[in-house]
Design a protein around this motif. Structure first.
Motif, PDB file in Angstrom:
ATOM      1  N   LEU A 195     -26.873 -39.432  18.030  1.00 59.68           N
ATOM      2  CA  LEU A 195     -27.312 -40.800  17.781  1.00 59.68           C
ATOM      3  C   LEU A 195     -26.856 -41.702  18.915  1.00 59.68           C
ATOM      4  O   LEU A 195     -25.732 -41.585  19.389  1.00 59.68           O
ATOM      5  CB  LEU A 195     -26.724 -41.312  16.460  1.00 59.68           C
ATOM      6  CG  LEU A 195     -27.075 -40.498  15.228  1.00 59.68           C
ATOM      7  CD1 LEU A 195     -26.349 -41.049  14.019  1.00 59.68           C
ATOM      8  CD2 LEU A 195     -28.579 -40.496  15.002  1.00 59.68           C
ATOM      9  N   ALA A 196     -27.737 -42.597  19.316  1.00 57.03           N
ATOM     10  CA  ALA A 196     -27.407 -43.567  20.355  1.00 57.03           C
ATOM     11  C   ALA A 196     -27.754 -44.960  19.840  1.00 57.03           C
ATOM     12  O   ALA A 196     -28.865 -45.196  19.367  1.00 57.03           O
ATOM     13  CB  ALA A 196     -28.189 -43.266  21.630  1.00 57.03           C
ATOM     14  N   HIS A 248     -30.725 -53.447  21.241  1.00 59.23           N
ATOM     15  CA  HIS A 248     -31.069 -54.354  20.136  1.00 59.23           C
ATOM     16  C   HIS A 248     -29.940 -54.379  19.107  1.00 59.23           C
ATOM     17  O   HIS A 248     -29.541 -55.445  18.631  1.00 59.23           O
ATOM     18  CB  HIS A 248     -32.384 -53.909  19.484  1.00 59.23           C
ATOM     19  CG  HIS A 248     -32.696 -54.608  18.203  1.00 59.23           C
ATOM     20  ND1 HIS A 248     -33.049 -55.947  18.152  1.00 59.23           N
ATOM     21  CD2 HIS A 248     -32.697 -54.166  16.921  1.00 59.23           C
ATOM     22  CE1 HIS A 248     -33.254 -56.288  16.890  1.00 59.23           C
ATOM     23  NE2 HIS A 248     -33.046 -55.222  16.127  1.00 59.23           N
ATOM     24  N   ALA A 249     -29.403 -53.214  18.770  1.00 54.58           N
ATOM     25  CA  ALA A 249     -28.313 -53.142  17.793  1.00 54.58           C
ATOM     26  C   ALA A 249     -27.075 -53.861  18.318  1.00 54.58           C
ATOM     27  O   ALA A 249     -26.388 -54.559  17.559  1.00 54.58           O
ATOM     28  CB  ALA A 249     -27.989 -51.693  17.463  1.00 54.58           C
ATOM     29  N   ARG A 250     -26.795 -53.704  19.593  1.00 57.67           N
ATOM     30  CA  ARG A 250     -25.639 -54.397  20.177  1.00 57.67           C
ATOM     31  C   ARG A 250     -25.835 -55.913  20.116  1.00 57.67           C
ATOM     32  O   ARG A 250     -24.907 -56.658  19.810  1.00 57.67           O
ATOM     33  CB  ARG A 250     -25.423 -53.947  21.616  1.00 57.67           C
ATOM     34  CG  ARG A 250     -24.794 -52.580  21.716  1.00 57.67           C
ATOM     35  CD  ARG A 250     -24.532 -52.178  23.182  1.00 57.67           C
ATOM     36  NE  ARG A 250     -24.121 -50.800  23.264  1.00 57.67           N
ATOM     37  CZ  ARG A 250     -24.949 -49.758  23.218  1.00 57.67           C
ATOM     38  NH1 ARG A 250     -26.230 -49.930  23.108  1.00 57.67           N
ATOM     39  NH2 ARG A 250     -24.477 -48.522  23.282  1.00 57.67           N
ATOM     40  N   ILE A 254     -20.708 -48.447  17.069  1.00 55.11           N
ATOM     41  CA  ILE A 254     -20.311 -49.213  18.249  1.00 55.11           C
ATOM     42  C   ILE A 254     -19.086 -48.611  18.922  1.00 55.11           C
ATOM     43  O   ILE A 254     -18.824 -48.855  20.089  1.00 55.11           O
ATOM     44  CB  ILE A 254     -20.092 -50.697  17.899  1.00 55.11           C
ATOM     45  CG1 ILE A 254     -20.294 -51.550  19.143  1.00 55.11           C
ATOM     46  CG2 ILE A 254     -18.740 -50.937  17.276  1.00 55.11           C
ATOM     47  CD1 ILE A 254     -20.598 -52.972  18.860  1.00 55.11           C
ATOM     48  N   ARG A 255     -18.361 -47.779  18.184  1.00 54.54           N
ATOM     49  CA  ARG A 255     -17.228 -47.070  18.794  1.00 54.54           C
ATOM     50  C   ARG A 255     -17.783 -46.110  19.834  1.00 54.54           C
ATOM     51  O   ARG A 255     -18.762 -45.423  19.581  1.00 54.54           O
ATOM     52  CB  ARG A 255     -16.453 -46.288  17.743  1.00 54.54           C
ATOM     53  CG  ARG A 255     -15.848 -47.164  16.690  1.00 54.54           C
ATOM     54  CD  ARG A 255     -15.227 -46.335  15.612  1.00 54.54           C
ATOM     55  NE  ARG A 255     -14.710 -47.205  14.576  1.00 54.54           N
ATOM     56  CZ  ARG A 255     -14.186 -46.770  13.462  1.00 54.54           C
ATOM     57  NH1 ARG A 255     -14.101 -45.483  13.217  1.00 54.54           N
ATOM     58  NH2 ARG A 255     -13.742 -47.620  12.567  1.00 54.54           N
ATOM     59  N   PRO A 311     -19.889 -36.297  20.904  1.00 54.16           N
ATOM     60  CA  PRO A 311     -21.023 -37.198  20.673  1.00 54.16           C
ATOM     61  C   PRO A 311     -21.164 -37.496  19.181  1.00 54.16           C
ATOM     62  O   PRO A 311     -20.731 -36.713  18.333  1.00 54.16           O
ATOM     63  CB  PRO A 311     -22.215 -36.402  21.199  1.00 54.16           C
ATOM     64  CG  PRO A 311     -21.785 -34.979  21.089  1.00 54.16           C
ATOM     65  CD  PRO A 311     -20.302 -34.970  21.308  1.00 54.16           C
ATOM     66  N   LEU A 312     -21.754 -38.629  18.888  1.00 55.56           N
ATOM     67  CA  LEU A 312     -21.946 -39.010  17.486  1.00 55.56           C
ATOM     68  C   LEU A 312     -23.203 -38.339  16.950  1.00 55.56           C
ATOM     69  O   LEU A 312     -24.288 -38.489  17.510  1.00 55.56           O
ATOM     70  CB  LEU A 312     -22.053 -40.527  17.354  1.00 55.56           C
ATOM     71  CG  LEU A 312     -22.149 -41.024  15.916  1.00 55.56           C
ATOM     72  CD1 LEU A 312     -20.907 -40.620  15.121  1.00 55.56           C
ATOM     73  CD2 LEU A 312     -22.320 -42.515  15.888  1.00 55.56           C
ATOM     74  N   THR A 313     -23.041 -37.604  15.885  1.00 59.85           N
ATOM     75  CA  THR A 313     -24.156 -36.916  15.232  1.00 59.85           C
ATOM     76  C   THR A 313     -24.370 -37.532  13.865  1.00 59.85           C
ATOM     77  O   THR A 313     -23.474 -38.201  13.328  1.00 59.85           O
ATOM     78  CB  THR A 313     -23.853 -35.416  15.069  1.00 59.85           C
ATOM     79  OG1 THR A 313     -22.725 -35.283  14.191  1.00 59.85           O
ATOM     80  CG2 THR A 313     -23.565 -34.747  16.409  1.00 59.85           C
ATOM     81  N   PRO A 314     -25.535 -37.322  13.247  1.00 63.35           N
ATOM     82  CA  PRO A 314     -25.733 -37.810  11.879  1.00 63.35           C
ATOM     83  C   PRO A 314     -24.660 -37.274  10.926  1.00 63.35           C
ATOM     84  O   PRO A 314     -24.170 -38.013  10.068  1.00 63.35           O
ATOM     85  CB  PRO A 314     -27.128 -37.294  11.522  1.00 63.35           C
ATOM     86  CG  PRO A 314     -27.835 -37.224  12.838  1.00 63.35           C
ATOM     87  CD  PRO A 314     -26.768 -36.774  13.814  1.00 63.35           C
ATOM     88  N   GLY A 315     -24.273 -36.022  11.091  1.00 63.64           N
ATOM     89  CA  GLY A 315     -23.245 -35.454  10.222  1.00 63.64           C
ATOM     90  C   GLY A 315     -21.921 -36.183  10.333  1.00 63.64           C
ATOM     91  O   GLY A 315     -21.262 -36.463   9.324  1.00 63.64           O
ATOM     92  N   LYS A 316     -21.512 -36.503  11.570  1.00 63.48           N
ATOM     93  CA  LYS A 316     -20.262 -37.233  11.770  1.00 63.48           C
ATOM     94  C   LYS A 316     -20.350 -38.649  11.206  1.00 63.48           C
ATOM     95  O   LYS A 316     -19.387 -39.165  10.649  1.00 63.48           O
ATOM     96  CB  LYS A 316     -19.904 -37.269  13.252  1.00 63.48           C
ATOM     97  CG  LYS A 316     -19.449 -35.928  13.789  1.00 63.48           C
ATOM     98  CD  LYS A 316     -19.144 -36.014  15.269  1.00 63.48           C
ATOM     99  CE  LYS A 316     -18.817 -34.638  15.823  1.00 63.48           C
ATOM    100  NZ  LYS A 316     -18.681 -34.647  17.279  1.00 63.48           N
ATOM    101  N   LEU A 317     -21.514 -39.266  11.344  1.00 64.61           N
ATOM    102  CA  LEU A 317     -21.697 -40.607  10.786  1.00 64.61           C
ATOM    103  C   LEU A 317     -21.612 -40.551   9.266  1.00 64.61           C
ATOM    104  O   LEU A 317     -20.926 -41.368   8.643  1.00 64.61           O
ATOM    105  CB  LEU A 317     -23.045 -41.188  11.223  1.00 64.61           C
ATOM    106  CG  LEU A 317     -23.370 -42.588  10.696  1.00 64.61           C
ATOM    107  CD1 LEU A 317     -22.347 -43.610  11.181  1.00 64.61           C
ATOM    108  CD2 LEU A 317     -24.775 -42.992  11.111  1.00 64.61           C
TER     109      LEU A 317
END
Length: 165
Positions: A98-99, A103-105, A46-47, A54-60
């Protein structure tokens, strides 16, 4: 009251808040049939990401301290449940980003609005200068915790843990 006693009380209060926050996340996850890790991931997702970061799977996975296989399983679960979409980076087609979905929000709002309302009610009891002080305090405590975490070294595989000093 001695300064050490105040510090001890403050540390105990911080532990209590952390403990209750963790219990809220555990209960929310259980009530909604989600893994705790899934909720932690949604909290991180959500950040806002930026085009430069950008948010990647690796960063997550790094943010949640997960192995690559565990991160893949997590992203697969989040994608199946409609919480996240994978997409190719526009700047580097080899990279997956990743986006978070609408629905997640919506789910996040439903899960955490009760907590936010309780916290907001508690904060409203304080003056603006007190809130500013507490905000600065929490930012300093977060930075100190991050510095302590970064100073920890992980023993090599098979090595005994370092003795306590």
């Amino acid at each position: 009251m001695e300064p050490l006693d105040r510090t001890g009380e403050l540390m105990a209060a911080m532990r209590g808040f952390t403990y209750e926050s963790d219990r809220y996340v555990e209960r929310t996850a259980a009530v909604n049939g989600l893994h705790r890790t899934d909720l932690n991931a949604l909290g991180f997702l959500i950040r806002p990401s930026t085009p430069e970061r950008p948010l990647t799977p690796g960063k997550l996975g790094e943010a949640l301290n997960l192995s690559s296989p565990a991160t893949t399983a997590l992203v697969d679960r989040l994608e199946r449940s409609g919480h996240v979409n994978r997409r190719r980076s526009e700047s580097d087609r080899r990279q997956v980003e990743l986006a978070m979905t609408d629905h997640a929000r919506d789910v996040g709002r439903a899960l955490f609005t009760p907590l936010a309302e309780q916290l907001r009610g508690a904060v409203e009891k304080y003056t603006a200068p007190e809130v500013e002080l507490v905000t600065r305090f929490l930012m300093d405590m977060t930075a100190a915790t991050e510095a302590a975490r970064n100073a920890l070294t992980v023993p090599a595989a098979g090595a005994p843990p370092a003795p306590a000093t």
